[in-house]
Enzyme design. Structure first.
Site, PDB file in Angstrom:
ATOM      1  N   HIS A 128     151.705  25.925  27.728  1.00  0.00           N
ATOM      2  CA  HIS A 128     151.516  26.510  26.176  1.00  0.00           C
ATOM      3  C   HIS A 128     152.720  26.118  25.526  1.00  0.00           C
ATOM      4  CE1 HIS A 128     150.587  30.257  23.559  1.00  0.00           C
ATOM      5  NE2 HIS A 128     151.389  29.441  23.081  1.00  0.00           N
ATOM      6  N   HIS A 150     153.549  24.286  21.653  1.00  0.00           N
ATOM      7  CA  HIS A 150     153.205  23.493  20.367  1.00  0.00           C
ATOM      8  C   HIS A 150     154.411  22.670  19.994  1.00  0.00           C
ATOM      9  CE1 HIS A 150     150.644  27.073  19.312  1.00  0.00           C
ATOM     10  NE2 HIS A 150     151.560  27.784  20.015  1.00  0.00           N
ATOM     11  N   HIS A 163     144.504  31.303  21.346  1.00  0.00           N
ATOM     12  CA  HIS A 163     145.514  32.278  21.431  1.00  0.00           C
ATOM     13  C   HIS A 163     144.710  33.684  21.109  1.00  0.00           C
ATOM     14  CE1 HIS A 163     148.266  29.016  20.784  1.00  0.00           C
ATOM     15  NE2 HIS A 163     149.472  29.829  20.722  1.00  0.00           N
ATOM     16  N   GLU A 214     147.932  38.245  21.429  1.00  0.00           N
ATOM     17  CA  GLU A 214     149.343  37.983  21.016  1.00  0.00           C
ATOM     18  C   GLU A 214     149.967  39.250  20.172  1.00  0.00           C
ATOM     19  OE1 GLU A 214     150.646  34.776  19.008  1.00  0.00           O
ATOM     20  OE2 GLU A 214     152.703  34.867  19.500  1.00  0.00           O
ATOM     21  N   ASP A 265     156.265  28.008  24.387  1.00  0.00           N
ATOM     22  CA  ASP A 265     155.630  28.196  23.260  1.00  0.00           C
ATOM     23  C   ASP A 265     156.208  27.365  21.989  1.00  0.00           C
ATOM     24  OD1 ASP A 265     153.624  29.307  21.424  1.00  0.00           O
ATOM     25  OD2 ASP A 265     154.409  31.266  21.322  1.00  0.00           O
ATOM     26  N   ASP A 266     157.349  27.635  21.653  1.00  0.00           N
ATOM     27  CA  ASP A 266     158.065  27.018  20.262  1.00  0.00           C
ATOM     28  C   ASP A 266     159.618  26.942  20.835  1.00  0.00           C
ATOM     29  OD1 ASP A 266     155.691  26.555  18.268  1.00  0.00           O
ATOM     30  OD2 ASP A 266     155.635  28.875  19.032  1.00  0.00           O
TER      31      ASP A 266
END
Ligand code: ADE
Ligand code: ZN
Length: 338
Positions: free
Chosen positions: A17, A19, A197, A200, A278-279
């Site tokens: 996961h 991005h 997603h 969340e 994630d980021d």
């Protein structure tokens, strides 16, 4: 005795996961903006980092889309991807599955092929240079309408060799999976796997919709599933992977403190939970930092960390033989270092 820190650093693992636009570090953002003759609204890397103080998902997304706006050329997409892959290699990550958001770029007039070819060239180089295996997942932006997602899917049809799956990201609240039922059905008919997603910031109902209406192979995040006993049972029966992102949850105030993070409960329930970043450029940590901070907060044992590393391969889109080989490596590492 191997310390927890070194144990986490050394254990073979996968990231599922991530991005790619969220791995865009401020220093590289300045460099790319400069060569593309574009202005950034900040004077320095320090000033950018200070702005990364978010109160919720939308707050973050506004800054994240702005940052991605300096990516213009194929080389730019290559550079962001390559920087991430090099970092992953240094963290003993053997396999990555990367999201990208084509609409963030095509809506600015960048060609779909510029984005895909830039990312894919870096993925190929990581296979050749590091022996790292990779998969690419194209996400639809859920704050946009389904028509736009259908047009994006059309563009992906020429890239089936490169894009394995489709996903769903961006502003969750008010944009349920049901909004994208037709495009996910079409994607599946075209042979793409599906993920989304869900849970969340959105409610457990959105996780049900991801399972039943989008037929997902994985749920990204899934935190709010724990509010619903029946859903937990369903996730267990389906052996449904959850790609959980601890530092993201902390930075976006999905959890108030890592000591209250739901991953500990997920593991105790026997859910197929995995740790992801994630980021990472925005949330203050790559994969190993996510493992480490969560392990400290929840006092995870080496056995639990090993389970999480194994889960990352079990939940991946590798084939069964590849999974077996990766899991053997995790087990061998555990035996030498526990
Ligand atoms: N896009 C990038 N990061 C995201 C996240 N955590 N949730 C939804 N969309 C995203
Ligand atoms: Zn995400």
């Amino acid at each position: 005795m191997t310390t927890i820190e070194n144990f986490i650093k050394g254990i073979p693992k996968a990231e599922l996961h991530l991005h790619i636009e969220g791995a865009f570090e401020p220093a590289l953002m300045f460099e790319i903006a400069k060569r593309n003759n574009l202005q950034i609204n900040y004077k320095s890397v320090e000033e950018i980092k200070k702005a990364y103080d978010f109160s919720n998902l939308q707050d973050f997304l506004d800054i994240y889309y702005e940052g991605a706006g300096v990516l213009i050329e194929e080389q730019d997409f290559y550079d962001v991807t390559w920087a991430y892959l090099e970092k992953m290699h240094s963290q003993n990550v053997l396999h990555v599955e990367i999201f990208f958001d084509p609409q963030t770029h095509t809506d600015r007039g960048i060609e779909f092929k510029t984005v895909v070819q830039g990312i894919n060239a870096a993925l190929r180089d990581s296979q050749n240079n590091f022996g790292m295996s990779t998969r690419l997942i194209m996400c639809f932006l859920r704050h946009l309408d389904e028509e736009a997602a259908l047009k994006t899917l059309e563009q992906a049809l020429d890239y089936k060799e490169i894009i394995l799956a489709v996903g769903l990201d961006s502003s969750e609240r008010g944009n349920p999976p049901s909004k994208f039922q037709r495009v996910f059905k079409k994607a599946a008919e075209e042979g793409f796997l599906t993920v989304a997603h869900a849970g969340e910031e959105g409610p457990s109902e959105y996780v049900w919709e991801a399972l039943n209406l989008l037929n997902v192979s994985r749920v990204d995040h899934g935190n709010n599933s724990l509010d619903d006993e029946k859903l937990i049972q369903e996730l267990l029966i389906r052996k449904m992977p959850l790609t959980v992102c601890p530092l993201s949850n902390l930075k976006l105030k999905v959890v108030d403190d890592l000591t209250n993070h739901p991953l500990g409960k997920m593991l105790k329930l026997g859910l197929l939970a995995t740790i992801n970043s994630d980021d990472p450029a925005y949330f203050g940590g790559y994969l190993n930092e996510n493992y480490l901070e969560l392990s400290k907060a929840l006092n995870l044992s080496k056995e639990e960390i090993t389970q999480l590393a194994k889960n990352s391969f079990i939940a991946s889109f590798l084939d069964e033989e590849e999974k077996r080989q990766m899991i053997d490596k995790v087990e061998a590492f555990y035996l030498e270092n526990h």
